[in-house]
Scaffold this motif. Sequence first.
Motif, PDB file in Angstrom:
ATOM      1  N   ILE A 101     -28.251  49.070  -1.827  1.00  0.00           N
ATOM      2  CA  ILE A 101     -27.324  47.831  -1.549  1.00  0.00           C
ATOM      3  C   ILE A 101     -26.133  47.914  -2.642  1.00  0.00           C
ATOM      4  N   ASP A 102     -25.100  48.127  -2.182  1.00  0.00           N
ATOM      5  CA  ASP A 102     -23.811  47.955  -3.136  1.00  0.00           C
ATOM      6  C   ASP A 102     -23.573  46.726  -3.455  1.00  0.00           C
ATOM      7  N   ASP A 103     -23.024  46.446  -4.666  1.00  0.00           N
ATOM      8  CA  ASP A 103     -22.162  45.226  -5.058  1.00  0.00           C
ATOM      9  C   ASP A 103     -23.152  44.099  -4.545  1.00  0.00           C
ATOM     10  N   ILE A 117     -21.003  48.653 -16.434  1.00  0.00           N
ATOM     11  CA  ILE A 117     -21.412  48.440 -17.814  1.00  0.00           C
ATOM     12  C   ILE A 117     -20.132  48.778 -18.732  1.00  0.00           C
ATOM     13  N   GLU A 118     -19.556  47.916 -19.432  1.00  0.00           N
ATOM     14  CA  GLU A 118     -18.291  48.293 -20.342  1.00  0.00           C
ATOM     15  C   GLU A 118     -18.514  48.130 -21.842  1.00  0.00           C
ATOM     16  N   THR A 119     -19.684  47.774 -22.231  1.00  0.00           N
ATOM     17  CA  THR A 119     -19.859  47.276 -23.518  1.00  0.00           C
ATOM     18  C   THR A 119     -21.301  47.517 -24.067  1.00  0.00           C
ATOM     19  N   GLY A 138     -21.345  52.823 -15.534  1.00  0.00           N
ATOM     20  CA  GLY A 138     -20.235  51.890 -15.801  1.00  0.00           C
ATOM     21  C   GLY A 138     -19.315  52.768 -16.938  1.00  0.00           C
ATOM     22  N   TYR A 139     -18.247  52.471 -17.410  1.00  0.00           N
ATOM     23  CA  TYR A 139     -17.234  53.141 -18.300  1.00  0.00           C
ATOM     24  C   TYR A 139     -17.927  53.410 -19.588  1.00  0.00           C
ATOM     25  N   TRP A 140     -18.837  52.464 -20.160  1.00  0.00           N
ATOM     26  CA  TRP A 140     -19.222  52.602 -21.320  1.00  0.00           C
ATOM     27  C   TRP A 140     -20.391  53.861 -21.529  1.00  0.00           C
TER      28      TRP A 140
END
Length: 281
Positions: free
Chosen positions: A180-182, A240-242, A259-261
């Motif tokens: 299940i996304d989002d 997840i960015e940090t 995530g970008y992190w």
Amino acid sequence: SAKSGGRGCFHYFTSGMQASIQNRIALINDLRKAISNRELTLVYQPIVEIASGKIHKAEALLRWHHPRRGIIAPADFIPLAEESGLIIEIGNWVFEQASLQAAKWRSRYAGNFQISINTSPLQYRNNTDSPADWLAWLAEHKIDAAALTLEITENLLMNDYDKVNKRLAQLRRAGMEISIDDFGTGYSSLSYLKKFHIDYLKIDKSFVQKMSKGSDDLIICEAMVVMAGKLGIKVIAEGIETGEQMQLLAAMDCQYGQGYWLAKPLSVGQFEALLSPESKD
Ligand code: C2E
Ligand code: MG
Ligand code: MG
Ligand code: MG
């Protein structure tokens, strides 16, 4: 006046709105040719096991390289593909490419590697039979269905409950996993988690990105992780960015993250550099 209707209707649109309608029609016409013109590609974002930092699987994300407009993000053309019905053909193309890629990476790097594919509600509707086409494609190419996870949104689960459930059950019996996304954004109902056999739940990035010590979003994330764990559902935190978000997720024993992190969506070549043993020194 408003009652004159007919040919006069266009007067009600501002020139900006007219442009945007024409723009949409032009884009749909371009999209019709995008597959045969080889303008679509998939990029792959790693999903990482938080405790070990190892790549767990990849999510395939669609990109459209428009000949004049440059790269167009899925948020800007998936809705047009859905409106025009092109999503069936595009969705099948995504399924075929991603499954071939998964088979290749399985034979080259890791026998149990998996790729997650995003799917649209329309692909499960009655008047099409995408799931049957996918299973036939896998059989024809001798690809193990276990190489694939299908991501669906909660909104999909709301409509046509019986039909969707039947099709998902069939795909799951064949060996695919369902995610299940989002999670937590749509018209959520926790009862879906009981009614449907779900393998993964992806915590939406809107929760992950607002986590901080003592925040409501932190509590919501923790509750989702605990609930999923007790129901035997694996959890992926999105967006997840940090490093702080990563630490908070590790502290609550969230299993997987994306995530970008950790990594941005990557080309096939870039992803292979991560998978190849030579790159791990
Ligand atoms: P999604 O399935 O929730 O995919 C995650 C989106 O978040 C991707 O956007 C990804 O690039 C982005 N993302 C990943 N990490 C971060 C982060 O740390 N911060 C932020 N702000 N964003 C991050 P993308 O690639 O633009 O895709 C957007 C949506 O388009 C996807 O959301 C999915 O719903 C849809 N989509 C993408 N590919 C396909 C496809 O092949 N078929 C269908 N039906 N939908 C697709
Ligand atoms: Mg997704
Ligand atoms: Mg998502
Ligand atoms: Mg999303």
